[in-house]
Design a protein around this motif. Sequence first.
Motif, short mmCIF file in Angstrom:
data_model
loop_
_atom_site.label_atom_id
_atom_site.label_comp_id
_atom_site.label_asym_id
_atom_site.label_seq_id
_atom_site.Cartn_x
_atom_site.Cartn_y
_atom_site.Cartn_z
N ALA A 51 0.84 -1.30 0.01
CA ALA A 51 0.13 0.12 0.02
C ALA A 51 0.84 1.28 -0.09
N VAL A 52 1.99 1.17 1.09
CA VAL A 52 2.86 2.31 0.91
C VAL A 52 3.44 2.64 -0.36
N THR B 39 -0.65 -9.29 14.23
CA THR B 39 0.19 -8.12 14.77
C THR B 39 -0.28 -6.96 13.95
N ILE B 40 -0.79 -7.19 12.67
CA ILE B 40 -1.24 -6.14 11.97
C ILE B 40 -2.70 -6.03 12.27
N VAL B 41 -3.63 -7.18 12.16
CA VAL B 41 -5.11 -6.89 12.32
C VAL B 41 -5.50 -6.86 14.02
N GLY B 42 -4.84 -7.27 14.69
CA GLY B 42 -5.18 -7.33 16.13
C GLY B 42 -6.16 -8.48 16.73
N VAL B 43 -6.38 -8.46 17.84
CA VAL B 43 -7.22 -9.41 18.37
C VAL B 43 -8.65 -9.08 17.89
N VAL B 44 -8.84 -7.68 17.78
CA VAL B 44 -10.55 -7.39 17.56
C VAL B 44 -10.91 -7.92 16.17
N ALA B 45 -9.86 -8.29 15.14
CA ALA B 45 -10.23 -8.64 13.88
C ALA B 45 -10.95 -10.13 14.06
N TYR B 46 -10.82 -10.86 15.04
CA TYR B 46 -11.49 -12.07 15.34
C TYR B 46 -12.82 -12.26 15.90
N GLU B 47 -13.17 -11.16 16.63
CA GLU B 47 -14.31 -10.99 17.68
C GLU B 47 -15.63 -11.46 16.95
N VAL C 22 -2.51 -0.02 14.13
CA VAL C 22 -3.63 1.02 13.56
C VAL C 22 -3.30 1.83 12.33
N LYS C 23 -2.00 2.30 12.21
CA LYS C 23 -1.49 2.74 10.88
C LYS C 23 -1.41 1.95 9.89
N ALA C 24 -1.01 0.67 10.04
CA ALA C 24 -0.95 -0.09 8.94
C ALA C 24 -2.45 -0.58 8.32
N LYS C 25 -3.24 -0.62 9.33
CA LYS C 25 -4.79 -0.76 8.76
C LYS C 25 -5.32 0.25 8.04
N GLU C 26 -4.88 1.67 8.43
CA GLU C 26 -5.25 2.76 7.75
C GLU C 26 -4.79 2.86 6.46
N VAL C 27 -3.63 2.51 6.02
CA VAL C 27 -2.90 2.50 4.67
C VAL C 27 -3.45 1.42 4.10
N MET C 28 -3.81 0.45 4.54
CA MET C 28 -4.51 -0.78 3.63
C MET C 28 -5.77 -0.49 3.31
N LYS C 29 -6.42 -0.03 4.25
CA LYS C 29 -7.87 0.54 3.94
C LYS C 29 -8.08 1.64 2.77
N GLU C 30 -6.97 2.53 2.85
CA GLU C 30 -7.03 3.52 1.80
C GLU C 30 -6.74 3.04 0.63
N VAL C 31 -5.62 2.16 0.59
CA VAL C 31 -5.26 1.80 -0.97
C VAL C 31 -6.29 0.33 -1.69
N PHE C 32 -6.45 -0.40 -0.72
CA PHE C 32 -7.19 -1.66 -1.00
C PHE C 32 -8.67 -1.69 -0.89
N GLU C 33 -9.58 -2.55 -1.53
CA GLU C 33 -10.81 -2.67 -1.26
C GLU C 33 -10.93 -4.32 -1.43
N ALA C 34 -12.03 -4.57 -0.73
CA ALA C 34 -12.21 -6.27 -0.56
C ALA C 34 -13.17 -6.39 -1.59
N GLU C 35 -12.86 -7.73 -2.42
CA GLU C 35 -13.64 -8.54 -3.46
C GLU C 35 -13.40 -9.87 -3.35
N ASP C 36 -14.63 -10.44 -3.92
CA ASP C 36 -14.65 -11.75 -3.68
C ASP C 36 -13.26 -12.59 -4.22
#
Length: 353
Positions: A141-142, A184-192, A243-257
């Motif tokens: 993404a960077v 380490t990137i997505v955190g525990v929260v990603a699996y809730e 958080v910063k890594a997730k922010e740049v991923m969200k900016e540059v990528f979008e999810a598709e099937d």
Amino acid sequence: MGGVVERIVQKIREESKEFEEVKIMHLCGTHEDTVSRYNIRSLLPENVKLLAGPGCPVCIIPDEDLQKVFHLLEKEDVILTTFGDMARVPFEGKSLFHYRAKGKDVRIVYSVFDALEIAKNESKNVVFFAIGFETTMPSTAVAVKEAPENFFIFSAHRFFVPAMEALMPNSEIDGYINPGHVSTIVGVVAYENLTKYGIPMVISGFEPEDVLLSILMLLKAIKNREPLLMNEYVRAVKYEGNVKAKEVMKEVFEAEDGSWRGLGVIPNSKASLSKAYEDRDAEKFFEDVFEDFVPKEDKRKRNCLCGEILKGKAFPTDCKLFMKACTPRDPIGSCMVSFEGTCNIWAKYGKSL
């Protein structure tokens, strides 16, 4: 280390006594390396089965993606950059190294930033064949944000959590060891959101003690019928992740099937470049090149069990090709290529049952 391991193994044996069989699946190629290198399966009671899942980012990439990259090389004069293990994945006996031997400009890089530097110093178009889960996505993404006009991404990145959700419904797995690097990137929260399936999960580190302790934590949760989400890897994984890594991923990528080897099409699992950066998307920029692309089947892979191994349905030794027609030197399936592939790991360390 020995004393600690012995104590954990003894507790595992105590906790597992009441079970007829417990199936635990880990979801990281590095975990399989630890398990096989230290022969951890031999320390476990016979009723505790430790299975390998789809934790190898090279292994899960479908042949169609690889064929598209081959097609691009055949049709366009580009500089193709990627990682060394990806360059060895075969289709119909060919790999990216085959194309390099035939004169195509295929270059092995250690990071996306090496590819970016090549683009800055070359006039030709440079395509980076991007692979990996959330661990490597932030770097891509960077690089996209810094990309010159001749730099493009062919994204084979996959979001990992949707794959877990695809595995869990009607699963025979009693507990999951979640991937350490991804976490380490997505955190525990990603699996809730996955706790709704009632299957205990634990994020684990990579030392033998980490893996064994994670197994013990899962056994206790399974025994008490607690659908817990636990974090053994507290020294590296935070609740919120990076958080910063997730922010740049969200900016540059979008999810598709996206399609996964062995798992089929998984909703919202492919990381494609967002509209703001679609001018860096190789599939869109070279759209005319791909108009006549038609995927094929590799007949050599009909007896390959890589897809079943990625689902935890088979071990490498169940495959008729393993260490016969398919070896690390001359692989047929992608599970034999990558250092995170279960077949490659078993070939390196020997049978790990």
